[in-house]
Design a protein around this motif. Structure first.
Motif, PDB file in Angstrom:
ATOM      1  N   GLU A 283      -4.004   4.891  -8.620  1.00  0.00           N
ATOM      2  CA  GLU A 283      -5.419   5.024  -7.905  1.00  0.00           C
ATOM      3  C   GLU A 283      -6.336   4.726  -7.757  1.00  0.00           C
ATOM      4  OE1 GLU A 283      -4.162   7.113  -4.711  1.00  0.00           O
ATOM      5  OE2 GLU A 283      -2.457   7.808  -5.857  1.00  0.00           O
ATOM      6  N   ALA A 284      -7.067   4.832  -8.897  1.00  0.00           N
ATOM      7  CA  ALA A 284      -8.283   4.550  -9.108  1.00  0.00           C
ATOM      8  C   ALA A 284      -8.441   2.973  -9.061  1.00  0.00           C
ATOM      9  CB  ALA A 284      -9.485   4.635 -10.261  1.00  0.00           C
ATOM     10  N   ILE A 285      -7.653   1.855 -10.067  1.00  0.00           N
ATOM     11  CA  ILE A 285      -7.875   1.036  -9.703  1.00  0.00           C
ATOM     12  C   ILE A 285      -7.692   0.184  -8.412  1.00  0.00           C
ATOM     13  CG2 ILE A 285      -5.979  -1.134 -10.111  1.00  0.00           C
ATOM     14  CD1 ILE A 285      -5.366   0.192 -13.136  1.00  0.00           C
ATOM     15  N   TYR A 286      -6.510   0.684  -7.180  1.00  0.00           N
ATOM     16  CA  TYR A 286      -5.940   0.283  -5.828  1.00  0.00           C
ATOM     17  C   TYR A 286      -7.473   0.402  -5.381  1.00  0.00           C
ATOM     18  CZ  TYR A 286      -1.056  -1.517  -6.720  1.00  0.00           C
ATOM     19  OH  TYR A 286      -0.113  -2.136  -7.015  1.00  0.00           O
ATOM     20  N   ALA A 287      -7.860   1.846  -5.070  1.00  0.00           N
ATOM     21  CA  ALA A 287      -8.638   2.108  -4.460  1.00  0.00           C
ATOM     22  C   ALA A 287     -10.277   1.354  -4.206  1.00  0.00           C
ATOM     23  CB  ALA A 287      -9.058   3.829  -4.384  1.00  0.00           C
ATOM     24  N   ALA A 288     -10.285   1.226  -5.506  1.00  0.00           N
ATOM     25  CA  ALA A 288     -11.363   0.133  -5.539  1.00  0.00           C
ATOM     26  C   ALA A 288     -11.363  -0.813  -5.753  1.00  0.00           C
ATOM     27  CB  ALA A 288     -12.093   0.436  -7.124  1.00  0.00           C
ATOM     28  N   GLY A 289     -10.337  -1.595  -5.101  1.00  0.00           N
ATOM     29  CA  GLY A 289      -9.648  -2.776  -4.670  1.00  0.00           C
ATOM     30  C   GLY A 289      -9.773  -3.819  -5.956  1.00  0.00           C
ATOM     31  N   ALA A 290      -9.537  -3.592  -7.262  1.00  0.00           N
ATOM     32  CA  ALA A 290      -9.160  -4.372  -8.794  1.00  0.00           C
ATOM     33  C   ALA A 290      -7.626  -4.377  -9.035  1.00  0.00           C
ATOM     34  CB  ALA A 290      -9.627  -3.393  -8.997  1.00  0.00           C
ATOM     35  N   GLN A 291      -7.265  -4.360  -8.211  1.00  0.00           N
ATOM     36  CA  GLN A 291      -5.498  -4.908  -7.986  1.00  0.00           C
ATOM     37  C   GLN A 291      -5.741  -5.890  -7.544  1.00  0.00           C
ATOM     38  OE1 GLN A 291      -6.534  -2.759  -5.722  1.00  0.00           O
ATOM     39  NE2 GLN A 291      -5.427  -3.811  -3.565  1.00  0.00           N
ATOM     40  N   ALA A 292      -4.456  -6.622  -8.360  1.00  0.00           N
ATOM     41  CA  ALA A 292      -3.830  -8.353  -7.340  1.00  0.00           C
ATOM     42  C   ALA A 292      -3.752  -8.734  -5.899  1.00  0.00           C
ATOM     43  CB  ALA A 292      -2.306  -8.883  -7.886  1.00  0.00           C
ATOM     44  N   HIS A 293      -4.835  -9.472  -5.788  1.00  0.00           N
ATOM     45  CA  HIS A 293      -4.740  -9.189  -3.789  1.00  0.00           C
ATOM     46  C   HIS A 293      -4.193 -10.560  -3.331  1.00  0.00           C
ATOM     47  CE1 HIS A 293      -9.263  -7.512  -3.969  1.00  0.00           C
ATOM     48  NE2 HIS A 293      -8.959  -7.185  -4.507  1.00  0.00           N
ATOM     49  N   ILE A 294      -3.156  -9.929  -3.037  1.00  0.00           N
ATOM     50  CA  ILE A 294      -2.081 -10.825  -3.335  1.00  0.00           C
ATOM     51  C   ILE A 294      -1.123 -10.432  -1.497  1.00  0.00           C
ATOM     52  CG2 ILE A 294      -1.415 -11.840  -5.280  1.00  0.00           C
ATOM     53  CD1 ILE A 294       0.944 -10.135  -6.392  1.00  0.00           C
ATOM     54  N   PRO A 295      -0.415 -11.683  -1.549  1.00  0.00           N
ATOM     55  CA  PRO A 295       0.875 -10.696  -0.251  1.00  0.00           C
ATOM     56  C   PRO A 295       1.698  -9.851  -0.696  1.00  0.00           C
ATOM     57  CG  PRO A 295       0.500 -13.032   0.267  1.00  0.00           C
ATOM     58  CD  PRO A 295      -0.514 -12.758  -1.031  1.00  0.00           C
ATOM     59  N   LEU A 296       2.059  -8.557   0.002  1.00  0.00           N
ATOM     60  CA  LEU A 296       2.730  -7.697  -0.726  1.00  0.00           C
ATOM     61  C   LEU A 296       3.717  -7.244   0.238  1.00  0.00           C
ATOM     62  CD1 LEU A 296       3.436  -4.895  -2.778  1.00  0.00           C
ATOM     63  CD2 LEU A 296       2.396  -3.941  -1.305  1.00  0.00           C
ATOM     64  N   LEU A 297       5.264  -7.576   0.599  1.00  0.00           N
ATOM     65  CA  LEU A 297       5.892  -7.111   1.259  1.00  0.00           C
ATOM     66  C   LEU A 297       6.956  -5.807   1.047  1.00  0.00           C
ATOM     67  CD1 LEU A 297       9.468  -9.296   2.949  1.00  0.00           C
ATOM     68  CD2 LEU A 297       9.665  -7.308   2.167  1.00  0.00           C
ATOM     69  N   VAL A 298       7.238  -4.838   1.099  1.00  0.00           N
ATOM     70  CA  VAL A 298       6.982  -3.284   0.585  1.00  0.00           C
ATOM     71  C   VAL A 298       7.696  -2.892   1.976  1.00  0.00           C
ATOM     72  CG1 VAL A 298       5.033  -2.669   1.479  1.00  0.00           C
ATOM     73  CG2 VAL A 298       5.954  -1.384  -0.627  1.00  0.00           C
ATOM     74  N   GLY A 299       8.587  -1.715   1.317  1.00  0.00           N
ATOM     75  CA  GLY A 299       8.698  -0.770   2.021  1.00  0.00           C
ATOM     76  C   GLY A 299       9.967   0.607   1.517  1.00  0.00           C
ATOM     77  N   SER A 300      10.636   0.973   2.992  1.00  0.00           N
ATOM     78  CA  SER A 300      11.521   1.975   2.458  1.00  0.00           C
ATOM     79  C   SER A 300      13.016   2.590   2.460  1.00  0.00           C
ATOM     80  CB  SER A 300      10.930   3.157   2.163  1.00  0.00           C
ATOM     81  OG  SER A 300      10.476   3.964   3.413  1.00  0.00           O
ATOM     82  N   ASN A 301      14.077   3.700   2.781  1.00  0.00           N
ATOM     83  CA  ASN A 301      15.371   2.999   2.964  1.00  0.00           C
ATOM     84  C   ASN A 301      15.088   4.457   4.092  1.00  0.00           C
ATOM     85  OD1 ASN A 301      15.400   1.065   2.366  1.00  0.00           O
ATOM     86  ND2 ASN A 301      17.282   2.036   0.999  1.00  0.00           N
ATOM     87  N   SER A 302      15.989   4.476   5.598  1.00  0.00           N
ATOM     88  CA  SER A 302      16.198   5.674   5.983  1.00  0.00           C
ATOM     89  C   SER A 302      16.249   6.181   5.619  1.00  0.00           C
ATOM     90  CB  SER A 302      17.276   5.085   7.673  1.00  0.00           C
ATOM     91  OG  SER A 302      18.250   4.849   7.107  1.00  0.00           O
ATOM     92  N   GLN A 303      17.144   6.710   4.557  1.00  0.00           N
ATOM     93  CA  GLN A 303      17.725   7.897   3.565  1.00  0.00           C
ATOM     94  C   GLN A 303      17.525   8.077   2.216  1.00  0.00           C
ATOM     95  OE1 GLN A 303      22.010   9.055   4.962  1.00  0.00           O
ATOM     96  NE2 GLN A 303      22.519   9.892   3.161  1.00  0.00           N
ATOM     97  N   GLU A 304      16.264   7.721   1.904  1.00  0.00           N
ATOM     98  CA  GLU A 304      16.318   7.889   0.608  1.00  0.00           C
ATOM     99  C   GLU A 304      16.221   9.900  -0.296  1.00  0.00           C
ATOM    100  OE1 GLU A 304      15.061   5.658  -1.510  1.00  0.00           O
ATOM    101  OE2 GLU A 304      13.567   4.525  -0.360  1.00  0.00           O
ATOM    102  N   GLY A 305      16.622  10.744   0.607  1.00  0.00           N
ATOM    103  CA  GLY A 305      16.833  11.941   0.580  1.00  0.00           C
ATOM    104  C   GLY A 305      17.342  12.173   1.153  1.00  0.00           C
TER     105      GLY A 305
END
Length: 498
Positions: A283-305
């Motif tokens: 959380e702290a790393i991403y909030a500070a923008g210290a993660q990799a600055h690269i394109p991200l394809l991300v998501g989830s499914n309609s019935q994860e639970g």
């Protein structure tokens, strides 16, 4: 095939037009004194090493019934990877996908047919699957381990294994036709969680140029635990085994460690903010923008639970649903009911499924997407997979109600035909062709769009929501207005881990 540590002899599949190399060591066997040590370099070998069969899968309990292995048994000696590449290739030119399997960091294997790399390789992508240490072997933390570490770190051996595999790819993938400057790191569930962690770690964030996350992140309710808590968990396990020292624990047979873990994953080991792989919380790393600055394809499914798990198999009545929300959210239950309404049986089923999936993994995935779009300085493509699997071939079950957790893997990687459980339809194959097309384009360019595919805009605010892509029988862009749900859940983070 010549790589840094020796010569490999693989398999040529003339019909598919591919060369396949299986069971390539990327680190020394983590056995004996190397148990619970960061991965060490591979020793070189003389002559041609056969790379024509999957190596042993890592030590694991049989916790998941949907896993099918093609590996040669199970062993602590398991740090191997597999490569699929076009037979006609030029050294160092093709984009690369390195894919990490799911299984809660407790189970899984790079040999599973659903992760097979042949289909993407036929699209001109060098595809790699990686075995990494699991469960107590991959995540144990102890004060004694931290004391012997030059960096005073313990745990996260699974993630350090993945980092070693990425270094191997950087150093060797050109021999297989891959471009070490065009590496996409992808994974599902625990593999997706790992990708979010690898993007955050200073040890690994520069070893990738793009990332794919399918349902999971080490953010929100799935955040890693503090080192002190992990060490306490490790000491409890050590006492349970009756081991009086780290040396005694290392000397115990691997099978005895698995037996002591039992048959439930309820008290499993977790990633850790160890001060080394993760110098601070994701959380702290991403909030500070210290993660990799690269394109991200991300998501989830309609019935994860599913609503039944939320209601503990009680009838889906508004009264039962309200009682569950009151137990979970107390004074904020009315606010929860506004976001997840349950005024009828149909609403209870829909909202119960949504809430269960959010609390399991969709919220953490959203959190990753949201941080990356805010601080990552690169495009983010956000999907919602909604294609239910069809009926089973043996007639034992009809179609799923929605897209269940892990149900997208075969569609995305082009491996429907490798799963013989389901009676795949022409629609399923059409959806897979679209989804795999998106994945292939993204791996090649950092953008999933291409000829013949429905337009997928990068995530951005619009009309009070966020642009998102539904992938299924009707693949289309839409405006996702669920941010309020996730911001609400942000205030109710339990100490939960996948």
């Amino acid at each position: 095939m010549r790589i840094a540590t020796g010569t490999l002899s693989g398999i040529h599949d003339a019909k598919a037009g591919l060369d396949e190399f299986k069971g390539i060591p990327y680190a020394a066997p983590p056995v004996g004194a190397l148990r619970w040590k960061p991965p060490q370099p591979v020793a070189s070998w003389d002559g041609a090493r056969r790379a024509d069969h999957f190596a042993a899968r890592c030590m694991q309990r049989p916790l998941y019934g949907d896993m099918v292995f093609r590996s040669a048994g199970m062993s602590e000696d398991c740090l191997y990877l597999n490569v699929w590449t076009p037979a006609q290739r030029k050294a160092g030119k093709l984009p690369v996908l390195v894919y990490f399997y799911g299984g809660s960091l407790l189970a899984g294997d790079g040999s599973e047919p659903r992760y097979d790399g042949a289909s993407l390789a036929q699209r001109g992508i060098v595809t790699v699957t990686v075995n990494y240490r699991l469960d107590v072997f991959g995540l144990l933390a102890l004060p004694a381990l931290a004391a012997e570490s030059p960096r005073h770190a313990a745990g996260n051996y699974s993630l350090l294994d993945m980092t070693a595999a990425l270094r191997w790819v950087r150093n060797n993938i050109a021999a297989f036709g891959g471009d070490p400057a065009q590496v996409t790191v992808g994974g599902e569930s625990a593999g997706s969680m790992a990708v979010s962690a690898l993007m955050a770690s200073p040890l690994s964030k520069d070893l990738m140029q793009r990332a794919i996350g399918e349902s999971g992140a080490v953010l929100g309710n799935l955040k890693p635990e503090p080192l002190a808590l992990a060490e306490q968990r490790g000491e409890n396990f050590m006492r349970k085994l009756g081991a009086r020292s780290l040396a005694e624990l290392r000397a115990m047979p691997a099978a005895d460690l698995l037996k002591a873990l039992g048959t439930s994953d309820s008290d499993s080991f977790n990633p850790t903010v160890d001060g080394y792989f993760l110098p601070r919380s994701p959380e702290a790393i991403y909030a500070a923008g210290a993660q990799a600055h690269i394109p991200l394809l991300v998501g989830s499914n309609s019935q994860e639970g599913y609503w039944k798990s939320l209601l503990d198999d009680q009838a889906p009545t508004p009264a039962n649903y309200r009682a569950v929300l009151q137990r979970q959210f107390g004074a904020q239950a009315n606010e929860a009911l506004k976001l997840y309404p349950g005024n009828s049986e149909a609403e209870v089923k829909a909202s119960g499924t949504a809430l269960s999936g959010d609390q399991f993994i969709a919220f953490a995935t959203w959190r990753w997407m949201d941080w990356q779009r805010r601080t990552g300085k690169a495009p983010v493509y956000y999907y919602y997979f909604e294609q239910p699997r069809p009926a089973k071939r043996d007639g034992s079950a009809g179609p799923d109600a929605g897209a269940v957790h892990s149900g997208e893997i075969e569609y995305a990687l082009g491996n429907l035909d490798g799963n013989h459980v389901y009676a795949w339809t022409a629609t399923d194959h059409r959806v897979s062709n679209v989804m795999e097309g998106y994945w292939a384009n993204f791996i090649k360019t950092g953008d999933p769009n291409g000829p013949g595919l429905p337009r997928w805009p990068a995530v951005a605010p619009k009309d009070g929501g966020l642009l998102r892509q539904a992938i299924g029988a009707d693949t289309r862009g839409f405006i996702d207005r669920n941010t309020a749900r996730y911001e609400f859940l942000q205030h109710f983070e339990p100490d939960a881990h996948l």
